[in-house]
Structures are given as structure tokens and as C-alpha cells.
Design a protein around this motif. Structure first.
Motif, PDB file in Angstrom:
ATOM      1  N   ALA A  49       0.829  -1.203   0.000  1.00 35.56           N
ATOM      2  CA  ALA A  49       0.000   0.000   0.000  1.00 35.56           C
ATOM      3  C   ALA A  49       0.868   1.260   0.000  1.00 35.56           C
ATOM      4  CB  ALA A  49      -0.931  -0.012   1.212  1.00 35.56           C
ATOM      5  N   VAL A  50       1.933   1.263   0.807  1.00 37.33           N
ATOM      6  CA  VAL A  50       2.843   2.405   0.852  1.00 37.33           C
ATOM      7  C   VAL A  50       3.482   2.624  -0.520  1.00 37.33           C
ATOM      8  CG1 VAL A  50       4.999   3.285   1.825  1.00 37.33           C
ATOM      9  CG2 VAL A  50       3.306   2.224   3.315  1.00 37.33           C
ATOM     10  N   GLY A 180       7.380   0.813  21.305  1.00 39.12           N
ATOM     11  CA  GLY A 180       6.927   0.053  20.148  1.00 39.12           C
ATOM     12  C   GLY A 180       6.365   0.903  19.036  1.00 39.12           C
ATOM     13  N   THR A 181       5.594   1.926  19.384  1.00 40.15           N
ATOM     14  CA  THR A 181       4.989   2.789  18.368  1.00 40.15           C
ATOM     15  C   THR A 181       6.065   3.529  17.578  1.00 40.15           C
ATOM     16  OG1 THR A 181       3.015   3.093  19.729  1.00 40.15           O
ATOM     17  CG2 THR A 181       3.396   4.687  17.967  1.00 40.15           C
ATOM     18  N   LEU A 182       7.048   4.040  18.283  1.00 36.95           N
ATOM     19  CA  LEU A 182       8.135   4.758  17.621  1.00 36.95           C
ATOM     20  C   LEU A 182       8.928   3.829  16.707  1.00 36.95           C
ATOM     21  CD1 LEU A 182       9.655   7.436  17.359  1.00 36.95           C
ATOM     22  CD2 LEU A 182      11.083   6.721  19.286  1.00 36.95           C
ATOM     23  N   LEU A 183       9.195   2.619  17.181  1.00 38.13           N
ATOM     24  CA  LEU A 183       9.940   1.660  16.367  1.00 38.13           C
ATOM     25  C   LEU A 183       9.121   1.246  15.151  1.00 38.13           C
ATOM     26  CD1 LEU A 183      12.715   0.245  16.567  1.00 38.13           C
ATOM     27  CD2 LEU A 183      11.516  -1.730  17.514  1.00 38.13           C
ATOM     28  N   LEU A 188       8.395   1.814   9.073  1.00 41.27           N
ATOM     29  CA  LEU A 188       7.665   2.346   7.921  1.00 41.27           C
ATOM     30  C   LEU A 188       8.478   3.407   7.190  1.00 41.27           C
ATOM     31  CD1 LEU A 188       4.023   2.642   9.325  1.00 41.27           C
ATOM     32  CD2 LEU A 188       4.936   0.934   7.755  1.00 41.27           C
ATOM     33  N   VAL A 189       9.184   4.247   7.942  1.00 39.27           N
ATOM     34  CA  VAL A 189      10.032   5.272   7.317  1.00 39.27           C
ATOM     35  C   VAL A 189      11.150   4.620   6.515  1.00 39.27           C
ATOM     36  CG1 VAL A 189      11.668   7.144   7.774  1.00 39.27           C
ATOM     37  CG2 VAL A 189       9.508   7.050   9.019  1.00 39.27           C
TER      38      VAL A 189
END
Length: 297
Positions: A49-50, A180-183, A188-189
């Protein structure tokens, strides 16, 4: 009758093939690593999707800033990050799950990209960004590939333990103070950066194939993470180089050629893997069936 030298060595006498080879090696290393993370974290379809969401950024950058690689990179990176951040916000603030949010935004972004291209008419031709064109790999593109590959390798070296823990046991990772959210957003980045770097050689449609297919194939051969990463990177490198040669000799798009070569290896792995292949599974089921039939009452 062609000699081995004419088939495997002579094509790389051309400068455009040398640039293509360098891009393939760089992307093979980073793609093999990123692909394992996406497969283990069940983000393969989100990565697709990305990849598709990059198109409107490319089209808009082309129309506003011109055709320079830096401008196209900036546009694609902006679109990819916007899709990633947007899906995260939709997931966080609504009841929509992450994969559904990605799917919805992917369709909207891809539609916007097609609209931009069609509205521009003959002023813009992005077919090689859709399907890949090894002839178009420039020195600037190689610098982008080198930057994305270096960033990926450095991230794995610095955050290997965190990436492993978050991939296999995210609950434990968060319980021990891990972010976890940051990782997750960092992964994704990295994915977006590598997809953008792969645009020229692989194209938007097929770029993710260099990441996912080697990782899925390697996943069929081993349970050990270190071996899995090595097999994935190795398959990506070999598939990319062989795909470039097939593209040169047959005259098809480089992205499609690389993905087809990798796809052939995936089929071999799915059928012949000694532990998780189809043949092994069928033999095991047949033996278990005979065991049931011959068990005395």
C-alpha cells in the motif's frame, strides 16, 4: 551459440549496466533486511500500500519541481510518509484497523496519482517509474540507493535487539520499556526510503517485490533469524543481478525481470524446502494417514 562470457560478463561492460548492477546490489542488501522485518511483523501488504501511495507525490513533484531525481525523491517521500502517518492517525483516532486504513488511503493516493498523470497528458511520462527502467539509473539515483541502504544497515546494527524483540514479542518489548509505536513508525520510514530509492530501477508497482519475495522464500528454509536475514539478502542480491541480465538479453523491463527471477526461486522454495515445502508436507500427511490406517483397534 553465446559463450558464458557473453552472457554473464559482457553486458556489464556498458556503463548503464554497471550503474544498474550497483543499484541492484545496494537495494538487494537493504531490501533483504527490510523484507524480513515486514514479513515477521505481518506488514507485507501494508508495504505494498505504501509503495502505491508514492505515485501522487512523484506526479506532483514532476509537475511543480521538474524531473530531477531529488525533486522526485522528495515528492515520493512526502507522499509515502503522509500515507503512513495518515493511516496511523486513522487507526489511533477511529475504530478502523491499521490494515484497513492503509488499504483505504492506498486506493485514494493511487487514484490521485493516476489523476495527476492523466491531467498532465503528454507533459509527463512516468511509465518507467511504474515498471522500472535500468537504462534510466543515474548517478544521483545511485546516491539515493547508497543512502537508503546505509541507513537500513546502520539501523539494524544499532537497533537489532529492539527490532527482534518488537517483531517476535511486542507485548514483552513494551512491558520492558520499549517504544513500540516509535519503532513501528521507524520501520515504515525505512520502508518508504528504500521504496523511493528503488523507483528508477524497479518501479512503483514492483519495487516491493525485491523486499518481500526474498524474505518469504528465506522464511521457508529456516527458523533462525540470523540465517533468515542472510538467506533473504543473498536471494535478493542474486535475483537482482540475474534479473538485470535477463532484462538485458530479453529486452523486458528490469523491475519485472527481477521480480520474475525472484518469483521462480520462491516457487522452488515453496515446493522443495526440506522442512516447510509442499512436497515435505504432502509426504508427512501421507505417512500420518498410513499410520492412522494401520493403527490396531
Amino acid at each position: 551459440m553465446h559463450t558464458l562470457h557473453e552472457i554473464f560478463v559482457a553486458p556489464f561492460a556498458y556503463e548503464f549496466m554497471q550503474r544498474g548492477l550497483a543499484a541492484a546490489v545496494l537495494l538487494g542488501v537493504s531490501g533483504g533486511l527490510i523484507g524480513v522485518l515486514l514479513v515477521l511483523r505481518r506488514l507485507a501488504l501494508m508495504g505494498d500500500a505504501v509503495a502505491h501511495s508514492l505515485l501522487p507525490g512523484i506526479g506532483l513533484a514532476y509537475l511543480v519541481l521538474g524531473s530531477s531525481p531529488l525533486a522526485l525523491f522528495a515528492g515520493a517521500l512526502f507522499a509515502g510518509l503522509l500515507a503512513s502517518i495518515g493511516s496511523w492517525l486513522v487507526t489511533w483516532l477511529t475504530r478502523v484497523k491499521e490494515e484497513a486504513a492503509f488499504a483505504a488511503l492506498f486506493i485514494v493516493f493511487f487514484g490521485a496519482g493516476i489523476a495527476l498523470v492523466s491531467a498532465a497528458g503528454s507533459r509527463i511520462n512516468l511509465s518507467h517509474f511504474l515498471f522500472g527502467n535500468v537504462l534510466g539509473v543515474t548517478t544521483d539515483d545511485l546516491w539515493l540507493c547508497a543512502a537508503a541502504s546505509s541507513l537500513t544497515v546502520a539501523t539494524f546494527l544499532l537497533l537489532y535487539r529492539s527490532l527482534v524483540l518488537e517483531s517476535f514479542d511486542p507485548v514483552f518489548y513494551r512491558a520492558t520499556g520499549g517504544r513500540g509505536t516509535l519503532l513501528h513508525f521507524g520501520v515504515l520510514v525505512l520502508t518508504v526510503a528504500n521504496l523511493v530509492a528503488a523507483l528508477q530501477a524497479m518501479g512503483v508497482v514492483l519495487a516491493l517485490g525485491l523486499f518481500i519475495v526474498p524474505a518469504v522464500s528465506a522464511y521457508l528454509w529456516t527458523d533462525r533469524l540470523g540465517v533468515l536475514l542472510a538467506l533473504s539478502v543473498g536471494a535478493a542480491l542474486v535475483g537482482a543481478v540475474v534479473g538485470l541480465l535477463v532484462s538485458f538479453h530479453v529486452g523486458i523491463a528490469s523491475g519485472a525481470s527481477i521480480v520474475l527471477v525472484l518469483g521462480a526461486w520462491f516457487l522452488v522454495s515453496a515446493v522443495a524446502s526440506p522442512r516447510y515445502g509442499m512436497v515435505t508436507k504432502l509426504i508427512r500427511v501421507a505417512r500420518e494417514g498410513r499410520g492412522v490406517l494401520h493403527t490396531p483397534e
